[in-house]
Scaffold this motif. Sequence first.
Motif, short mmCIF file in Angstrom:
data_model
loop_
_atom_site.label_atom_id
_atom_site.label_comp_id
_atom_site.label_asym_id
_atom_site.label_seq_id
_atom_site.Cartn_x
_atom_site.Cartn_y
_atom_site.Cartn_z
N LYS A 121 0.87 -1.18 0.00
CA LYS A 121 0.00 0.00 0.00
C LYS A 121 0.90 1.23 0.00
CE LYS A 121 -2.01 1.80 3.79
NZ LYS A 121 -2.92 2.00 4.95
N CYS A 164 -4.85 -0.84 -1.63
CA CYS A 164 -4.21 -2.06 -1.12
C CYS A 164 -4.14 -3.12 -2.21
CB CYS A 164 -5.01 -2.61 0.05
SG CYS A 164 -5.18 -1.42 1.40
N SER A 182 -8.09 -6.56 1.72
CA SER A 182 -8.05 -6.16 3.13
C SER A 182 -9.45 -6.15 3.71
CB SER A 182 -7.44 -4.76 3.28
OG SER A 182 -7.52 -4.35 4.64
N THR A 201 -10.79 -2.25 4.54
CA THR A 201 -11.13 -1.18 3.60
C THR A 201 -11.70 -1.79 2.32
OG1 THR A 201 -10.25 0.67 2.29
CG2 THR A 201 -8.80 -1.22 2.59
N ASP A 261 -9.41 -1.66 -2.19
CA ASP A 261 -8.37 -2.68 -2.39
C ASP A 261 -8.60 -3.41 -3.71
OD1 ASP A 261 -9.77 -5.18 -0.11
OD2 ASP A 261 -10.17 -4.82 -2.23
N GLN A 320 -4.44 -3.41 9.67
CA GLN A 320 -3.91 -3.79 8.35
C GLN A 320 -2.53 -4.45 8.49
OE1 GLN A 320 -4.12 -0.48 5.47
NE2 GLN A 320 -5.86 -1.64 4.62
N GLU A 346 -2.96 -7.88 9.77
CA GLU A 346 -3.60 -8.65 8.68
C GLU A 346 -2.55 -9.10 7.65
OE1 GLU A 346 -5.93 -6.24 5.78
OE2 GLU A 346 -7.51 -7.75 6.10
#
Length: 482
Positions: free
Chosen positions: A133, A139, A143, A146, A149, A211, A214
């Motif tokens: 990102k 992204c 994700s 959000t 992505d 994030q 993740e």
Amino acid sequence: MKRSLTMVLLMFALTGASTTLTIAQAPDNTPRISMTLEHGAHRIGKRIDSKMSRWRNYGFGQFIHWGLYAIPGGHWNGEYYGGAAEWIRSWKGMPNEDYDNLYTEFDPVDFDPKAWAEQAKDMGARYMIITTKHHDGFCLWPSEFTDYDVTNAPYGQDIIGPLVEAYDAEGIDVYLYFSVMDWNHPGYRSKLETAEDREAYEGFKEFTRNQLLELLERYPSTKGLWFDGTWDAAWKEQAEFADNLAMEMREMIPGLIIGSRFRPDDYGNRHFDSNGDLMGDYEQGWERKLPDTYEDTKGNDWDCVMTVPENQWGYHSDWRGHVKTSYELIEMLVKSVSLDGNFVMNFGPNGQGEIRKEERQLAKEIGEWMHKNQKAIYDCGYIDWEKQDWGYYTRNRESGEVYMIVFNKPINGALRIKTPAKINLDKIFDLNGPQKTYRPEEIHRNEYFIHLDEALLETPKVIVIQYSEATNQTKGYDKAKT
Ligand code: FHN
């Protein structure tokens, strides 16, 4: 830089900080004034674990900047953008809304992660840093936190996962680039001026943490995170948050390598804390520039990240100004390793997922040199022999073998070698022709010439020196009486 006592006392006076002063011994045993920082450097000196040793021995890496900015490629509405292509959203000629909607066009049908990884392998890269990102907040992985992505773009699939898999398969370690600065997130602030700013930023911090955890959960084979976009005032206030998050990420992946761009200290200092100590596992300040001397590196681990044109990380279809040649890049690589650093060359694939022909050609040429001379790069670092004009020394950290990497052949073909005292030069030969040996001509105490036969050098030449510690000093030389 070690601050003087006056400077430190002045800082207290100005900030009213309740930090205590301690007088400690620096590694070189000089007394040093240091502040007790809660979120400063947590280690003085290099990491010595095996994961960091692996990082230190890479020598050569690949940076890949890829995202929505590759679609406009430095142009919009027929206008040329002269800035860094990945910053086009900040250009007055690119309305933010137009940029933010580019995701509806992101469909890199030519994206071939295996081909990228094979090319990187042939080039000789041992690690790769991929933009998961960038500052725009888009992204390249699905994700949970959000909608902005890759799954909501026409391409619709994870980009990062196949890249990690392809590079892992080639034995190239993957590091994830992550920009804290996120122009898309409503809670992002460059500075915190109001109560509303602070409330919004708390939500942004939680989003950032989510994030990052993740990414580490989805791609556990990653060896480290390469942070960026951490220069804003708002982030500089987040010493405790960043410190705790770094610890949490390392609980998830023990030994995770994080450079000096991530954390601010108690006073908002980054890279080096208020005591001048490196924060992070290596210094990330060498961007589009190299240290001149070993002293410039302060003895830290470091990487240099380098663009091919002067300043284009993302894809720009119209490179203007000087474009570096493979020999320029090879010399930067060699110089980096000679000063105990890693050199990371940037690639900016286009909107279709292709690596441009100029970068493919450079990768080929560098790979040809690396294929023959990688022994002078991999697992090598600095040796304190006097730097000479003909080029650079590297030293294999295991075998101790020294390599002369010759870029500039003197007119007389005589390469000067000056070693510390009590060093015997036992054997000197061409790396790519060991039958070609050199007899060092002693010209002064610990100073020699070796004589090249070649009329000129077609490519940077590597000569191997095997040496040993001498039990006695070489023959005496009369010192000039001046
Ligand atoms: O603003 C970014 C830039 O776009 C690029 O990603 C470089 C790579 O190191 N980092 C920032 C500039 O320092």
